[in-house]
Design an enzyme around this catalytic site. Structure first.
Site, PDB file in Angstrom:
ATOM      1  N   ASP A   1       0.880   2.094   3.082  1.00  0.00           N
ATOM      2  CA  ASP A   1       1.682   2.154   1.924  1.00  0.00           C
ATOM      3  C   ASP A   1       1.171   1.983   0.463  1.00  0.00           C
ATOM      4  O   ASP A   1      -0.036   1.402   0.649  1.00  0.00           O
ATOM      5  CB  ASP A   1       2.951   1.567   2.233  1.00  0.00           C
ATOM      6  CG  ASP A   1       4.043   1.802   1.128  1.00  0.00           C
ATOM      7  OD1 ASP A   1       4.185   2.722   0.766  1.00  0.00           O
ATOM      8  OD2 ASP A   1       4.559   0.706   0.643  1.00  0.00           O
ATOM      9  N   LYS A   2       1.769   2.494  -0.578  1.00  0.00           N
ATOM     10  CA  LYS A   2       1.161   2.159  -1.821  1.00  0.00           C
ATOM     11  C   LYS A   2       1.971   0.888  -2.477  1.00  0.00           C
ATOM     12  O   LYS A   2       1.384  -0.053  -2.847  1.00  0.00           O
ATOM     13  CB  LYS A   2       1.128   3.379  -2.687  1.00  0.00           C
ATOM     14  CG  LYS A   2       0.537   3.397  -4.201  1.00  0.00           C
ATOM     15  CD  LYS A   2       0.658   4.421  -4.784  1.00  0.00           C
ATOM     16  CE  LYS A   2       2.018   4.480  -5.802  1.00  0.00           C
ATOM     17  NZ  LYS A   2       2.294   3.289  -6.546  1.00  0.00           N
TER      18      LYS A   2
ATOM     19  N   ASP B   1       5.519   8.518  -3.882  1.00  0.00           N
ATOM     20  CA  ASP B   1       5.571   8.784  -5.393  1.00  0.00           C
ATOM     21  C   ASP B   1       4.977  10.097  -5.616  1.00  0.00           C
ATOM     22  O   ASP B   1       4.500  10.808  -4.663  1.00  0.00           O
ATOM     23  CB  ASP B   1       4.326   7.749  -5.917  1.00  0.00           C
ATOM     24  CG  ASP B   1       5.046   6.429  -6.175  1.00  0.00           C
ATOM     25  OD1 ASP B   1       6.126   6.261  -6.358  1.00  0.00           O
ATOM     26  OD2 ASP B   1       3.975   5.444  -6.288  1.00  0.00           O
TER      27      ASP B   1
ATOM     28  N   ARG C   1       5.217  11.785  -1.661  1.00  0.00           N
ATOM     29  CA  ARG C   1       6.667  12.422  -1.358  1.00  0.00           C
ATOM     30  C   ARG C   1       6.815  12.329   0.046  1.00  0.00           C
ATOM     31  O   ARG C   1       7.448  13.267   0.419  1.00  0.00           O
ATOM     32  CB  ARG C   1       6.674  13.669  -2.153  1.00  0.00           C
ATOM     33  CG  ARG C   1       6.403  13.716  -3.431  1.00  0.00           C
ATOM     34  CD  ARG C   1       7.498  13.049  -4.291  1.00  0.00           C
ATOM     35  NE  ARG C   1       7.488  13.443  -5.740  1.00  0.00           N
ATOM     36  CZ  ARG C   1       8.076  12.704  -6.698  1.00  0.00           C
ATOM     37  NH1 ARG C   1       8.684  11.615  -6.462  1.00  0.00           N
ATOM     38  NH2 ARG C   1       8.101  12.774  -8.069  1.00  0.00           N
TER      39      ARG C   1
ATOM     40  N   LYS D   1       6.067   9.455   7.289  1.00  0.00           N
ATOM     41  CA  LYS D   1       4.812   8.520   7.577  1.00  0.00           C
ATOM     42  C   LYS D   1       4.367   8.357   9.188  1.00  0.00           C
ATOM     43  O   LYS D   1       3.558   8.206   9.434  1.00  0.00           O
ATOM     44  CB  LYS D   1       5.088   7.066   7.123  1.00  0.00           C
ATOM     45  CG  LYS D   1       5.269   7.258   5.405  1.00  0.00           C
ATOM     46  CD  LYS D   1       5.657   5.790   4.810  1.00  0.00           C
ATOM     47  CE  LYS D   1       5.787   5.649   3.218  1.00  0.00           C
ATOM     48  NZ  LYS D   1       5.821   4.349   2.697  1.00  0.00           N
TER      49      LYS D   1
ATOM     50  N   ASP E   1       4.823  -3.201   3.343  1.00  0.00           N
ATOM     51  CA  ASP E   1       5.363  -4.226   3.126  1.00  0.00           C
ATOM     52  C   ASP E   1       6.869  -4.173   3.196  1.00  0.00           C
ATOM     53  O   ASP E   1       7.589  -5.261   2.939  1.00  0.00           O
ATOM     54  CB  ASP E   1       5.018  -4.774   1.476  1.00  0.00           C
ATOM     55  CG  ASP E   1       5.455  -3.852   0.733  1.00  0.00           C
ATOM     56  OD1 ASP E   1       5.455  -2.652   0.791  1.00  0.00           O
ATOM     57  OD2 ASP E   1       5.891  -4.349  -0.260  1.00  0.00           O
TER      58      ASP E   1
ATOM     59  N   ASP F   1       8.517   0.971   5.873  1.00  0.00           N
ATOM     60  CA  ASP F   1       7.217   1.056   6.619  1.00  0.00           C
ATOM     61  C   ASP F   1       7.366   0.648   7.865  1.00  0.00           C
ATOM     62  O   ASP F   1       6.367   0.800   8.803  1.00  0.00           O
ATOM     63  CB  ASP F   1       6.036   0.252   5.701  1.00  0.00           C
ATOM     64  CG  ASP F   1       6.069   0.650   4.326  1.00  0.00           C
ATOM     65  OD1 ASP F   1       5.824   1.873   4.342  1.00  0.00           O
ATOM     66  OD2 ASP F   1       5.914  -0.197   3.491  1.00  0.00           O
TER      67      ASP F   1
END
Length: 1163
Positions: free
Chosen positions: A408-409, A692, A776, A782, A802, A806
């Site tokens: 994840d970012k 994002d 997106r 995911k 986090d 996720d």
């Protein structure tokens, strides 16, 4: 409709809920839940679950039978139980029963103690939760009740900082603070909840005691973010949503007290519905080991058949001649039946090729590796005081085999601490600072930040650098005022004022908190709110807005709106949301402003900032009245309530006027670029999966060094239809290996690319890239991406995140890692490993993961070797004892061989062995590649170990056998007796297997090896035959010469092979060790030269090095590691070429998504 007797007649006029049957709801069949307040007799008819929870598995009576039943589900335990039964049959058994029952009982006891300990803590936790106290309204007064005694339909009182015992509907809150916060699962971002307006006026306890409303809602489910129900009371019905409910396990904040009606209890609550068992994960070594054990069992059967046939032939040809003094047993009437019994006897004798201690030893080693992770101080975050935690003990060695990392970012690569950085208002961008020449000033060159001293309520921690924005606010620019008015109204933030002028904001997300704080500093201070009003101080003047509606944010809408009425009576809708959603809902008249704002958005995203678009819309009174009525009808709908509400929201959120955009900075965590660079050098492919927009994600990719300037092309897939996506994938699928990079984006693209007919093209293109960024994407997508790689690449995957979004990705991957950050602990609870910063991932994989894999592989090779060396001696002896199933060793030696004499050295190797120090593992990431290629333990390595064990057993048997044929004792008597031969073979075996398996000698190895030998020789057990005439065997020089000869002949080939391998074909770890040795020698020589001192001055004939230097490399700007350069000087071409060739071979055979028949991936 028919009205039941229990239902008040007045409700029939209001529209009663359907299906008033009082049948007991069975699991999975309950269609709706009904709970009537203060009426336990009515609610008991439905037989709802009690609030007593039970997560434990056993009690005192059931522990032993249930635990034994579970343990004998393991094939190995059942196999050894079968052997024990065979040993109780006199005609079959040639060994005493204790040779099997002692190891079996030991294994079962260790496992039972572990299970009992785990269950004890479950009981302790259950009792602690069930015995918590709660205030329940019973017979008109509040009474203290234990949680376990709370029932559906009860009204309970909660106080500030108190845990919620059940899932309840909030009826009434403290009048001074009618809105309150719920802190769920220890999340840092609290959830705003409020009582339903119609019940918030109930007032005192006497009115609550008379409350007889009934809630009809959805049945128990695990959806935390959804709740749909209706309250029937006073001939009316009122909609209930997630905003009106409190979850079990939450903590009440920001209010003194509240009352709630219990709707779900115990196992029916959302918390318990989501605490189901996570899918058990097994490592590739586990799966391989299970296969090998089956092969070994087949090999055991083959040996038993060979020896049984030999027994039948021997009894038929030879045994019949000795019936006089070697008669058959009464049950044996033929040579064939003798061979049949001999088969089972040899199955018992040779069973140690499948040792029962193997599984226990593996668990002990994994437990040790888990403790090393927990104790690692270099993975301890001092700031948060959070250590690394291994939440499972079954996956440690798989950490050394990871090929794909899915990250994840936000909050994982970044800090998830949001800062208001820039904004665009009415076509003008604010946030950049320019010098006198008109050039943009960098951070270090900027002047002092903006002075907000004019605002006594400003947050002193807030920094902004562009003074022109504050000037626009002070000059009364209407667009700027409306911009910050929107930020101060359109949110769900809660305000708390502990002291006069000291405001504390509690937000559901860091983004909301940053935006409201920005509005606060620029003069639009959000001060307080009630369920119906919002109070804002606008440039020092208090203004109270009537809050008509909140159109809340969710992952589908990706926007939030509020409808307010200002003091002048004008109704206005304020909206903020993602640009991809909001820009399509603007009025056509804003086209010119839209173009300018879009340019600003692209500029902000290119700088890695998170963007939102702001807009508003004026509503007339008549339209709003009609729309509010449609919204009420949709909220009362029994079916598809959310879809109907979404349609109503969609209607009003259209033709809006664009105000501007915000840009929030989320800084990278410390050490992220270095970690990604190091993992990339270890040939670990990193994919970032984020929600994002593409520009923001690509910029973060450059910031964290996933994407670099020397990449020849960074391509983006942006198609919005299936055909467009397929064409782009096929075009990019033909990229050359030099163009190994990419960024994949587009939520529509993701949905199409993950369809069955396109997923292989997506995977082929993505796997040809060095770095992949998916933008997106939803939480479900995911997980789909991870599952796609797992399914087709057959590679070990790791997912790290986090937040709650996720969790699905973490559970899908082979290994899930949770980061305990700003988003709470939901990701941690679902993970296998957890820590607080992304940079610790490099140590988890390159040090702990690599060591765990190395140790486990060495342990397994050593274990299979020593057991084949031990067992095959019985096989060779069978040809010299008439296939009579006679054992070579004493029965006590057979019992203690694996659990005493040879267990500690192999366990020490599995727990403590290191090929290189931890610093070298980090400096030379290429050391990680053998695990990815599965080089250290595979079928080939297994057969090599088996061959070495068989070779050792041949020498172990035939050398003593040949010596004893002619040897004599000191007194001249014959040495060749059975007991002396057995003691000699057993002693040689213990010495050889304790020495031969170790590739390095450390203090730990010395301690356990010599300790095991000391235990063997100090023990009287080697000489415990019933007619023991071998007690003086070890006192004979001939015996010691035989033992020495056997040991040397067994060990010397191993030593010679290792020496030749180090000299002719060293692997990377050998090269690193050699480089380390050279460094130590050079340091010692340097110290000696310094002691001698400088006696003269000599000038070299050359001013520069004789070899080409690294000037070009330094000027290129690439990340250069000194240690890697040092390694290059020592590494030979042969040490790496074979790994590369094997990798290419593996890529050609396994990288095809569909298997061997499919076209291999380009790379």
């Amino acid at each position: 409709m028919t009205v039941p007797k229990e239902m008040p007649e007045k409700w029939a006029r209001a529209g009663a809920p359907p299906s008033w049957s009082s049948k007991k709801p069975s699991w999975g069949t309950e269609e709706e839940r009904r709970a009537r307040a203060n009426d336990r007799e009515y609610n008991e008819k439905f037989q709802y679950a009690s609030n007593c929870i039970k997560t434990s598995k056993y009690n005192i009576l059931t522990f032993l039978p249930v635990n034994l039943f579970e343990q004998f589900q393991e094939v190995a335990n059942t196999y050894f139980l079968f052997l024990l039964i065979l040993q109780l049959i006199p005609q079959v058994s040639s060994l005493s029963w204790f040779t099997t029952i002692v190891p079996l009982v030991l294994v079962l006891a260790i496992t039972a103690v572990k299970d009992a300990t785990d269950d004890y803590f479950r009981h302790k936790s259950d009792n602690q939760v069930n015995n918590r106290q709660s205030q329940v309204l019973i017979n008109g007064s509040l009474q203290q009740e234990q949680w376990m005694n709370v029932c559906v339909g009860d009204i309970i009182k909660l106080e500030n900082n108190q845990f919620v015992a059940v899932r309840e509907v909030a009826l009434q809150g403290n009048k001074s603070l009618p809105l309150f916060l719920a802190d769920r699962n220890e999340e840092t971002n609290m959830k705003v909840r409020q009582a339903i307006p119609v019940t918030s006026e109930l007032g005192d306890i006497s009115r609550l005691a008379k409350f007889d409303g009934e809630v009809v809602c959805e049945p128990p489910n695990n959806k935390l973010d959804r709740f749909s129900g209706t309250l029937y009371w006073k001939e009316s019905k009122f909609p209930l949503s997630n905003q009106n409910t409190l979850l079990r396990g939450c903590v009440l904040r920001n209010t003194e007290w509240c009352f709630g009606l219990v709707v779900f209890a115990g196992p029916d609550t959302k918390l318990m519905q989501n605490s189901g068992r996570t899918k058990f994960k097994r490592t590739s070594i586990d799966r391989l080991m299970n296969t090998l054990v089956l092969w070994i069992f087949g090999f055991l059967v083959c040996m038993g058949v060979i020896l049984a046939i030999g027994n039948a032939i021997w009894e038929h040809e030879v045994g019949t001649r000795f019936q006089a003094y070697l008669p058959w047993d009464e049950a044996v009437d033929s040579a064939f039946f003798s061979g049949f019994l001999s088969f089972w006897s040899y199955i018992i004798i040779l069973n140690t090729v499948v040792p029962i201690s193997l599984y226990v030893s593996v668990e002990v080693i994994r437990l040790g590796h888990s403790y090393f992770i927990n104790w690692d101080k270099k993975m301890f975050c001092v700031k948060r005081r959070t250590p690394a935690e291994a939440r499972t003990t079954t996956l440690n060695e798989e950490l050394g085999q990871v090929e794909y990392v899915f990250s994840d970012k936000t909050g994982t690569l970044t800090q998830n601490i949001m800062v208001f950085n820039k904004c665009s208002i009415s076509g003008r961008s604010y946030g950049d600072v320019f010098d006198v020449l008109g050039h943009k000033a960098e951070l270090g060159e900027r002047p002092e930040p903006v002075d907000f001293s004019f605002n006594p309520l400003a947050d002193k921690k807030f920094l902004f650098w562009d003074p022109t924005l504050l000037e626009a606010v002070k000059m009364g620019d209407p667009h700027t005022h409306e911009f910050f008015r929107l930020l101060s109204l359109c949110h769900t933030v809660m305000s708390e004022e502990k002291n006069e002028g000291e405001l504390y904001y509690k937000a559901q997300s860091p983004d909301e908190g940053a935006l409201v704080t920005a509005a606060r500093n620029f003069g639009f201070v959000f001060r307080s709110r009630t369920p119906k009003t919002i109070t804002v101080y606008e440039m020092g003047i208090a203004v109270t807005y009537q809050l008509l509606a909140i159109l809340d944010f969710n992952n589908i809408r990706k926007r939030m709106s509020v409808i307010v009425r200002n003091p002048e009576g004008r109704i206005r809708l304020y909206c903020k949301g993602a640009d991809t959603i909001l820009l399509d809902r603007l009025h056509p008249s804003t086209q010119e402003l839209l173009s300018t704002t879009t340019d600003h958005l692209n500029e902000y995203a290119g700088e890695g900032l998170r963007t939102l678009v702001l807009a508003y819309k004026d509503l007339d009174e008549e339209y709003y009245g009609e729309w509010a009525q449609r919204r009420l009808q949709a909220s009362l709908a029994q079916d598809s309530r959310e879809d109907r509400l979404a349609s109503v929201y969609e209607e009003v959120e259209s033709d809006m006027v664009l105000l501007g955009a915000t840009a929030i900075e989320d800084k990278l965590q410390q050490g992220v670029p270095e970690t990604i660079a190091l993992l990339t050098l270890a040939n670990i492919k990193i994919w970032v999966l984020t929600g994002d927009k593409q520009e923001t994600a690509v910029n973060i990719g450059y910031s964290c060094k996933m994407l670099t300037d020397d990449m020849t092309e960074v391509f983006v897939v942006t198609g919005h239809t299936v055909l467009e996506v397929r064409e782009e994938l096929r075009a990019h699928g033909c990229i050359s290996p030099s163009q190994e990079n990419g960024a994949l984006s587009g939520s529509v693209f993701q949905a199409h690319a993950l369809e069955a007919d396109m997923e292989l093209e997506f995977l082929e293109t993505a796997c040809a890239c060095k770095a992949v960024i998916c933008c997106r994407v939803t939480p479900l997508q995911k997980a789909q991406v991870v599952e796609l790689v797992k399914k087709h690449k057959k590679a070990v995957t790791l997912a790290i995140g986090d937040g709650a979004n996720d969790v699905s990705m973490i559970k899908t991957a082979h290994i899930g890692v949770g980061i305990s950050g700003q988003e709470g602990i939901q990701a941690v609870l679902a993970s296998d490993y957890s820590f607080s910063q992304f940079k610790f991932l490099q140590r988890l994989l390159l040090v702990h993961g690599r060591w765990s894999y190395l140790r486990m592989c060495k342990f397994l090779c050593y274990f299979f070797y020593k057991n084949f060396a031990f067992t095959m001696v019985h096989f060779w002896f069978g040809f010299f004892c008439g296939f009579s199933a006679q054992t070579v060793y004493d029965q006590y030696f057979i019992t203690l061989y694996n659990i005493v004499y040879t267990s500690l050295p192999v366990l020490a190797m599995g727990v403590f062995d290191q090929d290189v120090p931890e610093q070298r593992s980090m400096e030379y990431p290429k050391l990680y590649e053998p695990g990815q290629l599965n080089l250290l333990f595979n079928k080939r390595e297994f057969f090599i170990c088996i061959a070495q064990g068989i070779y050792t057993s041949v020498l172990m048997f035939f050398i003593p056998y040949g010596v004893f044929a002619e040897a004599t004792r000191d007194d001249g008597t014959q040495l060749a007796d059975y007991q002396s031969f057995a003691v000699t073979v057993a002693t040689s075996l213990v010495i050889v297997v304790n020495w031969a398996g170790h590739g390095s000698w450390t203090a730990i190895n010395h301690f356990f090896i010599w300790g095991s030998l000391a235990v063997y020789f100090a023990s009287p057990l080697p000489c415990t035959f019933r007619l023991c005439n071998a007690q003086n065997t070890l006192a004979q020089p001939t015996v010691w010469l035989t033992i020495t000869l056997t040991t040397v002949v067994c060990i010397m080939p191993v030593v010679a092979f290792r020496f030749l391998k180090l000299s002719l074909k060293p692997d990377l770890s050998d090269t690193v060790r050699y480089s380390q040795l050279v460094r130590k020698k050079q340091k010692a020589q340097h110290r000696c030269l310094r002691r001698v001192g400088r006696t003269g001055s000599r000038r070299s004939g050359y001013a520069f090095s004789h070899q080409e230097g690294f000037g070009e490399l330094i000027m290129s700007g690439k990340n250069m590691r000194l240690s890697s350069l040092a390694l290059a000087g020592f590494a030979t071409r042969s040490s790496s070429s074979w790994i590369e060739s094997l990798r290419r071979k593996k890529s050609d055979s396994a990288s095809s998504p569909g298997g061997g028949a499919d076209k291999p991936l380009r790379g």
